[in-house]
Design a protein around this motif. Structure first.
Motif, PDB file in Angstrom:
ATOM      1  N   VAL A  69       0.857  -1.185   0.000  1.00  0.00           N
ATOM      2  CA  VAL A  69       0.000   0.000   0.000  1.00  0.00           C
ATOM      3  C   VAL A  69       0.896   1.239   0.000  1.00  0.00           C
ATOM      4  CG1 VAL A  69      -1.728   1.324   1.258  1.00  0.00           C
ATOM      5  CG2 VAL A  69      -1.888  -1.171   1.178  1.00  0.00           C
ATOM      6  N   THR A  70       0.714   2.091  -1.015  1.00  0.00           N
ATOM      7  CA  THR A  70       1.507   3.308  -1.154  1.00  0.00           C
ATOM      8  C   THR A  70       0.706   4.506  -0.655  1.00  0.00           C
ATOM      9  OG1 THR A  70       2.631   2.390  -3.080  1.00  0.00           O
ATOM     10  CG2 THR A  70       2.766   4.770  -2.785  1.00  0.00           C
ATOM     11  N   VAL A  71       1.407   5.439  -0.027  1.00  0.00           N
ATOM     12  CA  VAL A  71       0.765   6.626   0.544  1.00  0.00           C
ATOM     13  C   VAL A  71       0.421   7.607  -0.574  1.00  0.00           C
ATOM     14  CG1 VAL A  71       1.037   8.547   2.144  1.00  0.00           C
ATOM     15  CG2 VAL A  71       2.060   6.331   2.680  1.00  0.00           C
ATOM     16  N   PRO A  72      -0.868   7.932  -0.771  1.00  0.00           N
ATOM     17  CA  PRO A  72      -1.231   8.904  -1.807  1.00  0.00           C
ATOM     18  C   PRO A  72      -1.084  10.350  -1.350  1.00  0.00           C
ATOM     19  CG  PRO A  72      -3.219   8.017  -0.818  1.00  0.00           C
ATOM     20  CD  PRO A  72      -2.061   7.309  -0.158  1.00  0.00           C
ATOM     21  N   VAL A  73      -1.259  10.604  -0.052  1.00  0.00           N
ATOM     22  CA  VAL A  73      -1.211  11.963   0.490  1.00  0.00           C
ATOM     23  C   VAL A  73      -0.343  11.947   1.745  1.00  0.00           C
ATOM     24  CG1 VAL A  73      -2.549  13.867   1.446  1.00  0.00           C
ATOM     25  CG2 VAL A  73      -3.525  12.464  -0.378  1.00  0.00           C
ATOM     26  N   SER A  74       0.552  12.906   1.858  1.00  0.00           N
ATOM     27  CA  SER A  74       1.446  12.957   3.012  1.00  0.00           C
ATOM     28  C   SER A  74       0.656  13.098   4.308  1.00  0.00           C
ATOM     29  CB  SER A  74       2.416  14.131   2.879  1.00  0.00           C
ATOM     30  OG  SER A  74       3.287  13.952   1.786  1.00  0.00           O
ATOM     31  N   LEU A  75       1.239  12.564   5.375  1.00  0.00           N
ATOM     32  CA  LEU A  75       0.673  12.714   6.717  1.00  0.00           C
ATOM     33  C   LEU A  75       1.687  13.390   7.623  1.00  0.00           C
ATOM     34  CD1 LEU A  75      -1.125   9.351   7.578  1.00  0.00           C
ATOM     35  CD2 LEU A  75      -2.141  11.520   6.925  1.00  0.00           C
ATOM     36  N   LYS A  92       5.328  10.294   3.924  1.00  0.00           N
ATOM     37  CA  LYS A  92       5.277  11.192   2.777  1.00  0.00           C
ATOM     38  C   LYS A  92       4.565  10.506   1.610  1.00  0.00           C
ATOM     39  CE  LYS A  92       9.472  13.816   3.802  1.00  0.00           C
ATOM     40  NZ  LYS A  92       9.638  13.288   5.167  1.00  0.00           N
ATOM     41  N   ALA A  93       3.949  11.293   0.767  1.00  0.00           N
ATOM     42  CA  ALA A  93       3.312  10.770  -0.439  1.00  0.00           C
ATOM     43  C   ALA A  93       4.336   9.972  -1.240  1.00  0.00           C
ATOM     44  CB  ALA A  93       2.751  11.915  -1.273  1.00  0.00           C
ATOM     45  N   GLY A  94       3.940   8.775  -1.658  1.00  0.00           N
ATOM     46  CA  GLY A  94       4.851   7.903  -2.395  1.00  0.00           C
ATOM     47  C   GLY A  94       5.551   6.883  -1.529  1.00  0.00           C
ATOM     48  N   ASP A  95       5.555   7.096  -0.201  1.00  0.00           N
ATOM     49  CA  ASP A  95       6.139   6.099   0.702  1.00  0.00           C
ATOM     50  C   ASP A  95       5.297   4.830   0.697  1.00  0.00           C
ATOM     51  OD1 ASP A  95       8.099   7.857   1.423  1.00  0.00           O
ATOM     52  OD2 ASP A  95       7.295   8.299   3.419  1.00  0.00           O
ATOM     53  N   ILE A 150      -4.688   7.567   5.445  1.00  0.00           N
ATOM     54  CA  ILE A 150      -4.179   7.927   4.112  1.00  0.00           C
ATOM     55  C   ILE A 150      -5.284   7.854   3.054  1.00  0.00           C
ATOM     56  CG2 ILE A 150      -1.841   7.216   4.673  1.00  0.00           C
ATOM     57  CD1 ILE A 150      -2.304   4.655   3.067  1.00  0.00           C
ATOM     58  N   GLY A 151      -6.529   7.664   3.523  1.00  0.00           N
ATOM     59  CA  GLY A 151      -7.658   7.770   2.620  1.00  0.00           C
ATOM     60  C   GLY A 151      -8.111   6.489   1.962  1.00  0.00           C
ATOM     61  N   ARG A 152      -7.631   5.341   2.437  1.00  0.00           N
ATOM     62  CA  ARG A 152      -8.044   4.070   1.847  1.00  0.00           C
ATOM     63  C   ARG A 152      -9.300   3.563   2.554  1.00  0.00           C
ATOM     64  NH1 ARG A 152      -4.266   1.107  -1.346  1.00  0.00           N
ATOM     65  NH2 ARG A 152      -5.897  -0.498  -1.347  1.00  0.00           N
TER      66      ARG A 152
END
Length: 440
Positions: A50-56, A174-177, A197-199
């Motif tokens: 699972v890849t992060v779409p939006v930074s946290l 971070k986004a993309g992590d 992360i919005g999933r």
């Protein structure tokens, strides 16, 4: 028939523990992946990264209730010489239209609120007078005054470094992590991360559905009155709980009497909700051991790959075992002995790994360690059998609990480990290092 059955030399072939386990694990296949809502996926295993779409966090925000200010405006501030700043308004969590903080200005800010443009740091409300001109605010008064008050002035009694009490964008992830790796079991923290992360859904292998069925005309359900020659059915409760502990969705079926047709009908009825079936009792050589008789006529035993084989294993407890597949979907079935300790030890050695394999986990076994045996007397073990004795483990030492009897339920309830005595060892002296299976 199961994959390793061709190695057997007939009903008198004595299987090793490792051979039987290998046969199970080479036959059982992970369940097919499905897409599930987050809460439905709890306890399941991820099948993809699972890849992060939006930074946290997605924006710089305050970690405190206080005031957003410029660093230069509070430099050198003290209780004797406080910095006096104009309060330009409030910044609340979730606020979209942000104030601009200019020279000599401050904005009241709440925990989680975005850092407004122009501000460089946050001073906690406890470092200020809360805008009341009455000295530093402390305790409950600090919390109650932080979100209140009209525009005016605030006295700041301490300086602050740049970005103090500021949670930076992407400081969590971070986004993309990569947030989670394939193979991760989804517990509450992982579910929380996915939501953060919005999933809303995730692709997983579902938790296996395990049906547990005990056999024996002598078995009575707890809370019922015992008659002559009867005992309470404990195996189905212990094994259902063990299946849930292993990660399965487990269904307990009430004890079935020693009647092959009734047992056969019950098993066929339960196949609709089973990814794995577990029976306990009726696998020895007695006149009333009906599991063998019943399972020889269940479902598609004549189709290639179907049927259940009953075996003798070189182990104690748990010598009689059965394994195979039944029904149109070739549902795996493990038939365990009926003595309480035998059934539970057999579950830990064979059924738990099968459940974990269905889940798609790489490591399906309980952890093992080496420990020093602390006992009053030497342990004895039958030659040619791998014995599993109950014990308690602590600080590198293991102490036997109860005896070797396969009926000792009370001793089993106090054990948290299995002491393994190899096939070629007939006696183990106190102080000897032994292998231990840790039961959680």
């Amino acid at each position: 028939m199961s994959s390793a059955a061709t190695r057997a030399t007939g009903p008198d072939h004595l299987w090793s523990v490792d051979e039987h386990l290998e046969d199970i694990l080479t036959t059982v296949r992970p369940l097919e992946p499905i897409e599930l809502n987050l809460l439905d996926a709890q306890g399941c295993v991820l099948v993809e990264d699972v890849t992060v779409p939006v930074s946290l966090p997605p924006f710089d925000n305050s970690s405190m209730d206080g005031y957003a200010v410029r660093v230069a405006d509070v430099a050198g501030a003290s209780e004797e010489f406080p910095a006096v700043l104009d309060v330009v308004g409030d910044v609340a969590a979730g606020q979209a239209d942000l104030l601009h903080v200019g020279p000599g200005q401050a904005a009241r800010i709440m925990t989680g609120a975005p850092l407004p443009p122009g501000a460089e740091t946050v001073v906690p409300v406890e470092w200020t007078d809360g805008g009341l001109g009455e000295g530093p605010v402390t305790g409950m008064r600090a919390r109650s005054l932080a979100p209140e008050g009209a525009e005016g002035h605030v006295h700041v009694y301490r300086s602050a470094q740049a970005r103090a009490h500021v949670r930076a964008t992407g400081s969590d992830v971070k986004a993309g992590d990569r947030a989670l790796e394939a193979g991760t079991v989804l517990g509450p923290p992982q579910i929380g991360l996915l939501a953060a992360i919005g999933r809303g859904t995730v692709r997983v292998r579902p938790r296996p559905r395990v049906v547990v069925l005990s056999t024996g005309s002598e078995l009575v359900q707890p809370d019922e009155q015992l008659g002559s020659g009867q005992i309470y059915d404990s195996n189905s409760f212990a094994l259902t709980a063990a299946a849930r502990d292993a990660g399965a969705i487990a269904y307990r079926v009430g004890a079935v009497a020693d009647d092959a047709e009734t047992l056969r009908s019950t098993i066929e009825d339960q196949l609709v909700r089973a990814d794995l079936m577990v029976t306990t009792g009726g696998v020895s050589v007695g006149a009333y051991d009906v599991v063998k008789e019943a399972l020889s006529h269940v479902g598609d035993e004549d189709e290639e790959g179907g049927g259940v084989e009953f075996r003798k294993l070189a182990m104690q407890p748990g010598k009689p075992q059965g394994f195979g597949s039944i029904g149109p979907d070739h549902t795996p079935l493990l038939a365990l002995p009926g003595n309480p300790v035998s059934s539970y030890v057999s579950f830990e050695l064979f059924v738990r790994p099968a459940i974990r394999a269905l889940m798609g986990l790489d490591d399906v076994h309980r952890p093992t360690t080496r420990a020093t045996l602390t006992a009053g007397n030497a342990l004895t073990s039958p030659k040619g059998r791998r014995q599993f004795l109950r014990g308690t483990y602590a600080d590198g030492a293991v102490t036997p609990v109860g005896g070797a009897g396969s009926h000792l339920v009370a001793a089993l309830a106090h054990a948290d480990a299995l002491i393994v005595v190899p096939e070629d060892v007939e006696s183990v002296e106190p102080g000897t290092e032994v292998e231990v299976v840790l039961l959680g």
